[in-house]
Write a protein that holds these residues in place. Structure first.
Motif, PDB file in Angstrom:
ATOM      1  N   VAL A  83       0.855  -1.130  -0.042  1.00  0.00           N
ATOM      2  CA  VAL A  83       0.379  -0.030  -0.126  1.00  0.00           C
ATOM      3  C   VAL A  83       0.990   1.380  -0.137  1.00  0.00           C
ATOM      4  CG1 VAL A  83      -2.234   1.278   1.389  1.00  0.00           C
ATOM      5  CG2 VAL A  83      -1.587  -1.237   1.341  1.00  0.00           C
ATOM      6  N   PRO A  84       1.211   1.806  -1.144  1.00  0.00           N
ATOM      7  CA  PRO A  84       2.171   3.159  -1.254  1.00  0.00           C
ATOM      8  C   PRO A  84       1.994   4.415  -0.749  1.00  0.00           C
ATOM      9  CG  PRO A  84       1.439   2.313  -3.137  1.00  0.00           C
ATOM     10  CD  PRO A  84       1.591   0.894  -2.817  1.00  0.00           C
ATOM     11  N   ILE A  85       2.062   4.961   0.071  1.00  0.00           N
ATOM     12  CA  ILE A  85       1.483   6.191   0.310  1.00  0.00           C
ATOM     13  C   ILE A  85       3.128   7.209  -0.465  1.00  0.00           C
ATOM     14  CG2 ILE A  85       1.045   7.882   2.477  1.00  0.00           C
ATOM     15  CD1 ILE A  85       1.857   5.170   4.628  1.00  0.00           C
ATOM     16  N   ASP A  86       2.029   7.440  -1.074  1.00  0.00           N
ATOM     17  CA  ASP A  86       2.062   8.703  -2.385  1.00  0.00           C
ATOM     18  C   ASP A  86       1.258   9.877  -2.213  1.00  0.00           C
ATOM     19  OD1 ASP A  86       4.181   7.139  -3.643  1.00  0.00           O
ATOM     20  OD2 ASP A  86       2.662   6.511  -4.980  1.00  0.00           O
ATOM     21  N   ALA A 119       0.230 -10.564   4.800  1.00  0.00           N
ATOM     22  CA  ALA A 119       1.807  -9.676   4.903  1.00  0.00           C
ATOM     23  C   ALA A 119       1.870  -8.291   4.541  1.00  0.00           C
ATOM     24  CB  ALA A 119       3.149 -10.051   3.866  1.00  0.00           C
ATOM     25  N   SER A 120       1.751  -7.504   4.573  1.00  0.00           N
ATOM     26  CA  SER A 120       1.777  -6.334   4.055  1.00  0.00           C
ATOM     27  C   SER A 120       3.233  -4.887   4.321  1.00  0.00           C
ATOM     28  CB  SER A 120       0.933  -5.168   5.615  1.00  0.00           C
ATOM     29  OG  SER A 120       0.509  -5.162   6.527  1.00  0.00           O
ATOM     30  N   ALA A 121       3.346  -4.165   3.094  1.00  0.00           N
ATOM     31  CA  ALA A 121       4.174  -3.240   3.516  1.00  0.00           C
ATOM     32  C   ALA A 121       3.043  -1.592   2.707  1.00  0.00           C
ATOM     33  CB  ALA A 121       5.490  -2.890   2.368  1.00  0.00           C
ATOM     34  N   PHE A 122       4.348  -0.665   3.686  1.00  0.00           N
ATOM     35  CA  PHE A 122       3.234   0.983   3.511  1.00  0.00           C
ATOM     36  C   PHE A 122       4.177   1.560   3.425  1.00  0.00           C
ATOM     37  CE2 PHE A 122       0.599  -1.332   6.035  1.00  0.00           C
ATOM     38  CZ  PHE A 122      -0.711  -1.212   6.209  1.00  0.00           C
ATOM     39  N   PRO A 123       5.177   1.453   2.338  1.00  0.00           N
ATOM     40  CA  PRO A 123       6.619   2.725   1.835  1.00  0.00           C
ATOM     41  C   PRO A 123       5.399   4.027   1.722  1.00  0.00           C
ATOM     42  CG  PRO A 123       5.761   1.050  -0.360  1.00  0.00           C
ATOM     43  CD  PRO A 123       5.099   0.935   1.198  1.00  0.00           C
ATOM     44  N   THR A 124       6.654   5.522   1.919  1.00  0.00           N
ATOM     45  CA  THR A 124       5.770   6.352   2.061  1.00  0.00           C
ATOM     46  C   THR A 124       7.373   6.977   1.410  1.00  0.00           C
ATOM     47  OG1 THR A 124       4.906   5.481   3.985  1.00  0.00           O
ATOM     48  CG2 THR A 124       5.460   8.591   3.252  1.00  0.00           C
ATOM     49  N   PRO A 125       7.712   7.620   0.132  1.00  0.00           N
ATOM     50  CA  PRO A 125       6.637   6.933  -0.702  1.00  0.00           C
ATOM     51  C   PRO A 125       6.586   5.762  -1.592  1.00  0.00           C
ATOM     52  CG  PRO A 125       8.203   8.530  -1.604  1.00  0.00           C
ATOM     53  CD  PRO A 125       8.545   8.367  -0.456  1.00  0.00           C
ATOM     54  N   LEU A 158       5.237  10.736  -9.542  1.00  0.00           N
ATOM     55  CA  LEU A 158       3.697  11.396  -9.137  1.00  0.00           C
ATOM     56  C   LEU A 158       3.044  11.123  -7.232  1.00  0.00           C
ATOM     57  CD1 LEU A 158       2.612   8.475 -11.526  1.00  0.00           C
ATOM     58  CD2 LEU A 158       3.117  10.575 -11.375  1.00  0.00           C
ATOM     59  N   ALA A 159       4.377  11.960  -6.492  1.00  0.00           N
ATOM     60  CA  ALA A 159       4.009  11.696  -5.384  1.00  0.00           C
ATOM     61  C   ALA A 159       3.344  13.162  -5.048  1.00  0.00           C
ATOM     62  CB  ALA A 159       5.116  11.475  -4.518  1.00  0.00           C
ATOM     63  N   SER A 160       2.593  12.985  -3.397  1.00  0.00           N
ATOM     64  CA  SER A 160       1.990  14.380  -3.176  1.00  0.00           C
ATOM     65  C   SER A 160       3.166  15.659  -2.792  1.00  0.00           C
ATOM     66  CB  SER A 160       1.686  14.387  -2.306  1.00  0.00           C
ATOM     67  OG  SER A 160       0.518  15.870  -1.562  1.00  0.00           O
ATOM     68  N   SER A 161       3.219  16.444  -3.528  1.00  0.00           N
ATOM     69  CA  SER A 161       3.721  17.906  -3.129  1.00  0.00           C
ATOM     70  C   SER A 161       3.492  19.106  -2.097  1.00  0.00           C
ATOM     71  CB  SER A 161       3.998  18.863  -4.221  1.00  0.00           C
ATOM     72  OG  SER A 161       2.405  19.708  -4.484  1.00  0.00           O
ATOM     73  N   ILE A 162       2.519  18.250  -1.302  1.00  0.00           N
ATOM     74  CA  ILE A 162       1.309  18.895  -0.138  1.00  0.00           C
ATOM     75  C   ILE A 162       2.509  17.847   1.019  1.00  0.00           C
ATOM     76  CG2 ILE A 162      -0.585  18.457   1.658  1.00  0.00           C
ATOM     77  CD1 ILE A 162      -2.247  18.355  -1.294  1.00  0.00           C
ATOM     78  N   LYS A 163       2.681  19.221   2.077  1.00  0.00           N
ATOM     79  CA  LYS A 163       3.322  18.728   3.344  1.00  0.00           C
ATOM     80  C   LYS A 163       2.826  17.376   4.027  1.00  0.00           C
ATOM     81  CE  LYS A 163       5.859  20.509   7.301  1.00  0.00           C
ATOM     82  NZ  LYS A 163       6.542  21.763   7.914  1.00  0.00           N
ATOM     83  N   ASP A 164       3.660  16.719   4.195  1.00  0.00           N
ATOM     84  CA  ASP A 164       3.410  16.086   5.178  1.00  0.00           C
ATOM     85  C   ASP A 164       4.120  15.780   6.452  1.00  0.00           C
ATOM     86  OD1 ASP A 164       2.849  12.884   6.242  1.00  0.00           O
ATOM     87  OD2 ASP A 164       4.451  11.916   5.049  1.00  0.00           O
ATOM     88  N   LYS A 165       3.033  15.617   8.023  1.00  0.00           N
ATOM     89  CA  LYS A 165       3.584  16.360   8.782  1.00  0.00           C
ATOM     90  C   LYS A 165       4.621  14.972   9.520  1.00  0.00           C
ATOM     91  CE  LYS A 165      -0.827  14.735  10.926  1.00  0.00           C
ATOM     92  NZ  LYS A 165      -1.931  15.310  11.823  1.00  0.00           N
ATOM     93  N   ILE A 186       6.595  14.853   0.197  1.00  0.00           N
ATOM     94  CA  ILE A 186       6.273  13.663   0.090  1.00  0.00           C
ATOM     95  C   ILE A 186       7.186  13.315  -1.221  1.00  0.00           C
ATOM     96  CG2 ILE A 186       5.347  10.686  -1.024  1.00  0.00           C
ATOM     97  CD1 ILE A 186       3.233  11.239   1.195  1.00  0.00           C
ATOM     98  N   MET A 187       7.457  14.486  -2.460  1.00  0.00           N
ATOM     99  CA  MET A 187       7.605  14.586  -4.122  1.00  0.00           C
ATOM    100  C   MET A 187       8.925  15.032  -3.524  1.00  0.00           C
ATOM    101  SD  MET A 187       6.563  17.296  -6.506  1.00  0.00           S
ATOM    102  CE  MET A 187       5.458  16.495  -7.418  1.00  0.00           C
ATOM    103  N   ASN A 188       9.405  16.355  -2.874  1.00  0.00           N
ATOM    104  CA  ASN A 188      10.918  16.253  -1.998  1.00  0.00           C
ATOM    105  C   ASN A 188      11.423  14.612  -1.945  1.00  0.00           C
ATOM    106  OD1 ASN A 188      10.358  19.220  -3.300  1.00  0.00           O
ATOM    107  ND2 ASN A 188      10.031  19.716  -0.853  1.00  0.00           N
TER     108      ASN A 188
END
Length: 230
Positions: free
Chosen positions: A89-92, A115-121, A197-204, A210-212
Motif C-alpha cells: 500500500v504505497p503512500i504517495d 503480509a503488508s508494506a506501506f512505503p512512503t513514497p 507522482l507523489a504529493s507536493s503537500i507537506k506530510d506532517k 513526499i515528492m521532495n
C-alpha cells in the motif's frame, strides 16, 4: 526467481502509469493485472460487496494504487478474495491514505494473515521478510543504479531497480552524455519533469512533502553510484 501474479487496484491515471511501467519491466513469467475502480466513490462504503461483483483474478501480491480513502477501504477484502499472501500500500499522497486508515488496514491485514508494506513514497520500498514483497522490491522500489563514466562524462546508466512509476528510468536516460559534476544538479530537474507522482503537500509525519523525499532518494542514489566510478 519467484514467479508472481500481481493484481493492481487502480482508480485513475496515476495508477495506470505505474501498472504500465511495471508490466513493461517486470521479470519474464510475472503476470500483472489491473482491477479498476470508478474515479468517484462515496466517502464511506457501507456495502463492500456492491463494489466487488464478479470474480477477482487470483494473485500472490496486491498493489493498492487507488486514489482516495474510499478505495483503500476495499483493499483487505480484495486481497482476501484474490487469495493474496501480501499487499503493498504505497503512500504517495496522505489525502488518499490518512494515518488512521493506515493503522486500520494494518490491523486488518494482520487479522487475515496477509503480509503488508506501506512505503512512503512507493520508491522507498525495500526488501522485507515476505518473499513476495521482497521479490517485487528487487525490481521496483528504492532506486538502484550502475553508472559508467568515461573522461568525466556519463556514458551509460543501468537501472537495477526502478521507481514503480518509471521516474528512475526516465532520469537515468536523461543523464547519459552529462558531465559528472553537472549530474547531481540536474537530477531534481529531471525528476520533476517526468513528473514524480507523489504529493507536493507537506506530510506532517515526514516533515516535508513526499515528492521532495522521492527526489532526494534518487539524488542520493546518483551520488552513490557516481562515487563507485571514481
Amino acid at each position: 526467481m519467484i514467479k508472481m501474479r500481481v493484481l493492481a487496484i487502480v482508480q485513475g491515471e496515476f495508477g495506470h502509469r505505474k501498472v504500465r511501467n511495471i508490466r513493461a519491466h517486470a521479470p519474464r513469467g510475472w503476470k500483472i493485472e489491473a482491477w479498476e475502480l470508478p474515479p468517484s466513490l462515496p466517502p464511506l462504503l457501507d456495502d463492500l460487496e456492491e463494489y466487488l461483483q464478479g470474480n477477482l483474478p487470483k494473485a500472490e501480491l496486491v498493489l493498492a494504487l487507488g486514489e482516495s480513502p474510499s478505495s483503500m477501504q476495499l483493499v483487505p477484502e480484495v486481497a482476501r478474495k484474490a487469495r493474496a499472501k501480501a499487499v503493498i500500500v504505497p503512500i504517495d499522497d496522505r489525502e488518499w491514505l490518512p494515518s488512521g486508515l493506515e493503522l486500520q488496514l494494518n490491523r486488518e491485514f494482520k487479522a487475515l494473515g496477509i503480509a503488508s508494506a506501506f512505503p512512503t513514497p512507493f520508491c522507498t520500498l525495500m526488501g522485507g521478510k515476505d518473499e513476495r514483497i521482497n521479490a517485487f522490491s528487487k525490481y521496483f522500489g528504492m532506486p538502484e543504479l550502475k553508472v559508467e563514466v568515461e573522461d568525466g562524462v556519463i556514458k551509460e546508466v543501468k537501472v537495477l531497480c526502478d521507481a514503480p512509476c518509471g521516474n528512475t528510468r526516465y532520469v537515468a536516460g536523461r543523464l547519459i552524455g552529462t558531465r559528472v559534476e553537472e549530474a547531481t544538479m540536474l537530477v531534481q530537474q529531471y525528476h520533476h519533469q517526468y513528473p514524480c507522482l507523489a504529493s507536493s503537500i507537506k506530510d506532517k509525519h515526514a516533515h516535508d512533502n513526499i515528492m521532495n523525499r522521492a527526489g532526494r532518494i534518487l539524488e542520493k542514489e546518483i551520488k552513490r553510484s557516481l562515487r563507485l566510478t571514481i
